[in-house]
Write an enzyme that holds these catalytic residues in place. Structure first.
Site, PDB file in Angstrom:
ATOM      1  N   TYR A   1       1.336  -1.245  -0.107  1.00 22.57           N
ATOM      2  CA  TYR A   1       0.693  -0.191   0.105  1.00 22.57           C
ATOM      3  C   TYR A   1       0.800   1.241   0.446  1.00 22.57           C
ATOM      4  O   TYR A   1       1.937   1.642   1.120  1.00 22.57           O
ATOM      5  CB  TYR A   1      -1.340  -0.601   1.289  1.00 22.57           C
ATOM      6  CG  TYR A   1      -1.816  -1.124   0.882  1.00 22.57           C
ATOM      7  CD1 TYR A   1      -2.241  -1.518  -0.164  1.00 22.57           C
ATOM      8  CD2 TYR A   1      -2.278  -1.295   2.352  1.00 22.57           C
ATOM      9  CE1 TYR A   1      -3.241  -3.183  -0.129  1.00 22.57           C
ATOM     10  CE2 TYR A   1      -3.332  -2.511   2.621  1.00 22.57           C
ATOM     11  CZ  TYR A   1      -3.948  -3.009   1.628  1.00 22.57           C
ATOM     12  OH  TYR A   1      -5.267  -4.029   1.105  1.00 22.57           O
TER      13      TYR A   1
ATOM     14  N   PRO B   1     -15.739  -3.991   2.667  1.00 22.77           N
ATOM     15  CA  PRO B   1     -17.070  -4.190   3.073  1.00 22.77           C
ATOM     16  C   PRO B   1     -18.577  -3.427   2.916  1.00 22.77           C
ATOM     17  O   PRO B   1     -19.344  -3.883   2.825  1.00 22.77           O
ATOM     18  CB  PRO B   1     -16.852  -3.947   4.729  1.00 22.77           C
ATOM     19  CG  PRO B   1     -15.370  -3.275   5.075  1.00 22.77           C
ATOM     20  CD  PRO B   1     -15.140  -3.460   4.085  1.00 22.77           C
ATOM     21  N   LEU B   2     -17.724  -2.794   2.294  1.00 22.38           N
ATOM     22  CA  LEU B   2     -19.135  -0.913   2.137  1.00 22.38           C
ATOM     23  C   LEU B   2     -18.835  -1.440   0.158  1.00 22.38           C
ATOM     24  O   LEU B   2     -19.946  -0.498  -0.153  1.00 22.38           O
ATOM     25  CB  LEU B   2     -18.689  -0.194   2.180  1.00 22.38           C
ATOM     26  CG  LEU B   2     -18.710   0.249   4.053  1.00 22.38           C
ATOM     27  CD1 LEU B   2     -18.223   1.371   4.417  1.00 22.38           C
ATOM     28  CD2 LEU B   2     -20.130   0.332   4.262  1.00 22.38           C
ATOM     29  N   ALA B   3     -18.038  -2.601  -0.430  1.00 20.41           N
ATOM     30  CA  ALA B   3     -18.797  -2.214  -1.139  1.00 20.41           C
ATOM     31  C   ALA B   3     -17.554  -1.263  -2.072  1.00 20.41           C
ATOM     32  O   ALA B   3     -18.636  -0.514  -2.629  1.00 20.41           O
ATOM     33  CB  ALA B   3     -19.460  -2.390  -2.934  1.00 20.41           C
TER      34      ALA B   3
ATOM     35  N   GLY C   1     -17.429   1.665  -1.041  1.00 22.86           N
ATOM     36  CA  GLY C   1     -18.747   3.016  -1.009  1.00 22.86           C
ATOM     37  C   GLY C   1     -19.908   2.711  -1.893  1.00 22.86           C
ATOM     38  O   GLY C   1     -20.539   3.625  -1.146  1.00 22.86           O
ATOM     39  N   LEU C   2     -19.547   1.573  -2.859  1.00 18.67           N
ATOM     40  CA  LEU C   2     -21.034   1.074  -2.880  1.00 18.67           C
ATOM     41  C   LEU C   2     -22.399   1.393  -2.114  1.00 18.67           C
ATOM     42  O   LEU C   2     -23.456   1.885  -2.154  1.00 18.67           O
ATOM     43  CB  LEU C   2     -21.072  -0.192  -3.344  1.00 18.67           C
ATOM     44  CG  LEU C   2     -22.053  -0.224  -4.851  1.00 18.67           C
ATOM     45  CD1 LEU C   2     -22.494   0.450  -6.198  1.00 18.67           C
ATOM     46  CD2 LEU C   2     -22.386  -2.193  -4.983  1.00 18.67           C
ATOM     47  N   LEU C   3     -22.243   0.398  -1.305  1.00 19.75           N
ATOM     48  CA  LEU C   3     -23.047   0.528   0.203  1.00 19.75           C
ATOM     49  C   LEU C   3     -23.828   1.661   0.743  1.00 19.75           C
ATOM     50  O   LEU C   3     -24.289   1.191   1.406  1.00 19.75           O
ATOM     51  CB  LEU C   3     -22.740  -0.940   0.548  1.00 19.75           C
ATOM     52  CG  LEU C   3     -22.430  -2.092   0.041  1.00 19.75           C
ATOM     53  CD1 LEU C   3     -22.415  -3.246   0.419  1.00 19.75           C
ATOM     54  CD2 LEU C   3     -23.802  -2.730  -0.649  1.00 19.75           C
TER      55      LEU C   3
ATOM     56  N   GLY D   1     -25.011   4.374  -0.489  1.00 17.47           N
ATOM     57  CA  GLY D   1     -25.895   4.517  -1.630  1.00 17.47           C
ATOM     58  C   GLY D   1     -25.486   5.705  -1.545  1.00 17.47           C
ATOM     59  O   GLY D   1     -26.350   6.446  -1.921  1.00 17.47           O
ATOM     60  N   LYS D   2     -24.405   7.048  -1.977  1.00 17.79           N
ATOM     61  CA  LYS D   2     -24.006   7.742  -2.090  1.00 17.79           C
ATOM     62  C   LYS D   2     -23.612   8.400  -3.329  1.00 17.79           C
ATOM     63  O   LYS D   2     -24.315   8.794  -4.431  1.00 17.79           O
ATOM     64  CB  LYS D   2     -23.092   9.055  -1.020  1.00 17.79           C
ATOM     65  CG  LYS D   2     -21.757   8.251  -1.768  1.00 17.79           C
ATOM     66  CD  LYS D   2     -20.547   8.774  -0.566  1.00 17.79           C
ATOM     67  CE  LYS D   2     -18.757   8.351  -0.273  1.00 17.79           C
ATOM     68  NZ  LYS D   2     -18.338   8.647   0.207  1.00 17.79           N
TER      69      LYS D   2
HETATM   70  N1  LIG Z   1      -6.275  -8.155   0.757  1.00 17.78           N
HETATM   71  C1  LIG Z   1      -6.448  -7.371   0.184  1.00 17.78           C
HETATM   72  O1  LIG Z   1      -6.449  -7.797  -1.632  1.00 17.78           O
HETATM   73  C2  LIG Z   1      -7.383  -6.273  -0.059  1.00 17.78           C
HETATM   74  C3  LIG Z   1      -7.721  -5.305  -0.742  1.00 17.78           C
HETATM   75  C4  LIG Z   1      -8.735  -5.096  -0.720  1.00 17.78           C
HETATM   76  C5  LIG Z   1      -8.825  -3.771   0.703  1.00 17.78           C
HETATM   77  N2  LIG Z   1      -8.202  -4.529   0.932  1.00 17.78           N
HETATM   78  C6  LIG Z   1      -8.146  -3.887   2.538  1.00 17.78           C
HETATM   79  O2  LIG Z   1      -9.126  -4.167   3.142  1.00 17.78           O
HETATM   80  C7  LIG Z   1      -9.744  -1.966   3.251  1.00 17.78           C
HETATM   81  C8  LIG Z   1     -11.103  -2.023   3.204  1.00 17.78           C
HETATM   82  O3  LIG Z   1     -11.821  -1.898   1.546  1.00 17.78           O
HETATM   83  P1  LIG Z   1     -11.743  -1.009   0.867  1.00 17.78           P
HETATM   84  O4  LIG Z   1     -11.247   0.361   0.536  1.00 17.78           O
HETATM   85  O5  LIG Z   1     -11.561  -1.703  -0.722  1.00 17.78           O
HETATM   86  O6  LIG Z   1     -13.715  -1.087   0.427  1.00 17.78           O
HETATM   87  P2  LIG Z   1     -14.639  -0.167   1.615  1.00 17.78           P
HETATM   88  O7  LIG Z   1     -14.230  -0.165   2.407  1.00 17.78           O
HETATM   89  O8  LIG Z   1     -15.615  -1.289   0.513  1.00 17.78           O
HETATM   90  O9  LIG Z   1     -14.832   1.126   0.917  1.00 17.78           O
HETATM   91  C9  LIG Z   1     -13.514   2.231   1.597  1.00 17.78           C
HETATM   92  C10 LIG Z   1     -13.981   3.538   1.248  1.00 17.78           C
HETATM   93  O10 LIG Z   1     -16.025   4.036   1.373  1.00 17.78           O
HETATM   94  C11 LIG Z   1     -16.628   5.004   1.429  1.00 17.78           C
HETATM   95  N3  LIG Z   1     -16.417   5.088   3.146  1.00 17.78           N
HETATM   96  C12 LIG Z   1     -16.088   4.393   4.309  1.00 17.78           C
HETATM   97  N4  LIG Z   1     -16.998   4.606   5.451  1.00 17.78           N
HETATM   98  C13 LIG Z   1     -18.369   5.380   4.891  1.00 17.78           C
HETATM   99  C14 LIG Z   1     -19.475   5.711   5.786  1.00 17.78           C
HETATM  100  N5  LIG Z   1     -19.059   5.666   6.890  1.00 17.78           N
HETATM  101  N6  LIG Z   1     -19.933   6.007   5.200  1.00 17.78           N
HETATM  102  C15 LIG Z   1     -19.450   6.366   3.764  1.00 17.78           C
HETATM  103  N7  LIG Z   1     -18.871   6.308   3.040  1.00 17.78           N
HETATM  104  C16 LIG Z   1     -18.209   5.465   3.539  1.00 17.78           C
HETATM  105  C17 LIG Z   1     -14.590   6.143   1.391  1.00 17.78           C
HETATM  106  O11 LIG Z   1     -14.511   6.453   0.340  1.00 17.78           O
HETATM  107  P3  LIG Z   1     -15.273   7.814  -0.012  1.00 17.78           P
HETATM  108  O12 LIG Z   1     -15.813   8.777   0.879  1.00 17.78           O
HETATM  109  O13 LIG Z   1     -14.288   8.116  -1.585  1.00 17.78           O
HETATM  110  O14 LIG Z   1     -16.360   7.175  -1.287  1.00 17.78           O
HETATM  111  C18 LIG Z   1     -13.670   4.992   1.862  1.00 17.78           C
HETATM  112  O15 LIG Z   1     -12.282   5.032   1.339  1.00 17.78           O
HETATM  113  C19 LIG Z   1      -7.900  -1.293   2.644  1.00 17.78           C
HETATM  114  O16 LIG Z   1      -8.709  -0.626   3.149  1.00 17.78           O
HETATM  115  C20 LIG Z   1      -7.174  -2.552   2.647  1.00 17.78           C
HETATM  116  O17 LIG Z   1      -6.752  -2.298   4.424  1.00 17.78           O
HETATM  117  C21 LIG Z   1      -7.569  -5.864   1.536  1.00 17.78           C
END
Ligand SMILES: NC(=O)c1ccc[n+]([C@@H]2O[C@H](COP(=O)([O-])OP(=O)(O)OC[C@H]3O[C@@H](n4cnc5c(N)ncnc54)[C@H](OP(=O)(O)O)[C@@H]3O)[C@@H](O)[C@H]2O)c1
Length: 325
Positions: free
Chosen positions: A59, A199-201, A203-205, A207-208
């Site tokens: 990262y 877990p939020l896909a 940011g998809l989930l 809803g914004k």
């Molecule tokens: N092992 C692997 O291969 C792998 C792959 C992917 C991720 N990961 C790990 O998993 C973590 C999380 O996954 P991810 O970052 O891919 O996806 P995520 O956690 O589903 O989405 C994160 C994004 O969702 C939005 N968000 C977060 N909280 C919110 C809330 N309360 N309300 C509205 N929007 C919100 C933010 O983006 P905006 O505000 O810009 O919309 C944020 O950057 C990563 O940081 C990483 O540590 C691991």
């Protein structure tokens, strides 16, 4: 905050913090985020009882580990710190050297969880696990984990290590439920942990986003969930999340997290672009969904049929060059 009920040296919060966003160009959050907001997010996460922090050597090419370590400061040793090795040349001396380098960037002498970021298609796990065993013997690594592993390979990795491989970090959300097929039942019956990433896909989930308001950064431009067609198809799932959220005075994002961590062996590691988001995500740990709410969300997720895989590739290319679907 709630914590996992499993015997580990330190408590693991059901909601953790993912830090891919820290210092990674592909998220496009910029220098002010990397330089100050990321630190504020970590400090607030600590206040809120979040103990699980996930990063990886890849990262931001080490920047995420450095930012996280600095932000944790004197609290580094009280949290459950998880990082990952990309298994390129995974022979034991290289694994040991890379584990030491990650610990140095994080400013710690102990990694609570050292995960193999993804299976190496050409090298079996006996090779990398020799390095993991050496790191465990020296005390630098506590638990070993894997990521993006099939069940078969998770078990093989464990046989190769000769002791438990605590966790498998996989993509898991209401928009992607593949881990339910075999990983979850295995984790549940063997006291192992599923660490749900995205877990939020992404940011998809929340809803914004919809077909008229799509996120533009590099990560999500390459994620088929954000194709206009899929955003349209997700409307029913978002509506179901909103309905449950309204009943709890919560948000769709919080309900999406509450749905995930209802399973006793699952923890979620949402990333956050602001302090407000980490506050909202931490609070999701305390939402209790009723059985009928859980089932309604599961049914709405069953009805969500996104275009994925090969079928999505030409659409992604078209969407990227601004011609919609
Ligand atoms: N092992 C692997 O291969 C792998 C792959 C992917 C991720 N990961 C790990 O998993 C973590 C999380 O996954 P991810 O970052 O891919 O996806 P995520 O956690 O589903 O989405 C994160 C994004 O969702 C939005 N968000 C977060 N909280 C919110 C809330 N309360 N309300 C509205 N929007 C919100 C933010 O983006 P905006 O505000 O810009 O919309 C944020 O950057 C990563 O940081 C990483 O540590 C691991």
């Amino acid at each position: 905050m709630r914590y996992l009920e499993i015997d580990t040296a330190k408590r693991i919060s059901k909601i953790g913090l993912g830090t891919w966003q820290f210092g990674s160009r592909e998220w496009g959050y910029g220098d002010a985020y990397a330089g100050s907001e990321a630190k504020a997010i970590v400090r607030r996460a600590l206040d809120l009882g979040i103990t699980l922090y996930d990063t990886a050597e890849i990262y931001g090419f080490g920047r995420s580990e450095r930012i996280l370590g600095q932000a944790l400061g004197d609290d580094r040793d009280s949290v459950f710190l998880a990082t990952k090795i990309l298994p390129v040349m995974p022979i034991a001396p290289v694994v040991v050297q890379r584990g030491v380098a990650s610990a140095e960037r994080l400013g710690v002498k102990h990694l609570d969880l050292y995960q193999v970021h993804q299976p190496n298609p050409a090298v079996r796990d006996g090779t990398i696990m020799r390095g993991m065993r050496a790191l465990q013997r020296t005390g630098l690594v506590g638990e070993v984990g894997v990521s993006n592993y099939s069940l078969r390979r998770w078990i093989a990795a464990q046989d190769a290590l000769g002791s438990r491989v605590l966790s498998n970090q996989v993509k898991f959300s209401l928009a992607w439920r593949k881990p339910e097929q075999d990983l979850l039942p295995y984790a549940f019956s063997h006291n192992r942990v599923i660490i749900a990433y995205s877990p939020l896909a992404q940011g998809l989930l929340s809803g914004k986003y919809d077909q008229f308001n799509r996120p533009s950064n590099q990560v999500r431009a390459g994620n088929s969930m954000f194709l206009p067609e899929n955003l349209e198809r997700a409307a029913g799932l978002i509506a179901a999340l909103r309905e449950v959220a309204d009943a709890h005075s919560a948000t769709p994002a919080q309900v999406a997290l509450a749905w995930l961590i209802r399973s006793s062996c699952v923890v979620a590691i949402p990333g956050a672009s602001s302090v407000a988001q980490v506050e909202s995500n931490a609070a999701a740990a305390d939402i209790d969904l009723a059985d009928d709410e859980y089932q309604a969300l599961t049914a709405a997720s069953d009805r969500f049929r996104p275009v994925t895989g090969l079928a999505a590739a030409p659409r992604l290319a078209r969407a990227r060059y601004g011609r919609g679907r």
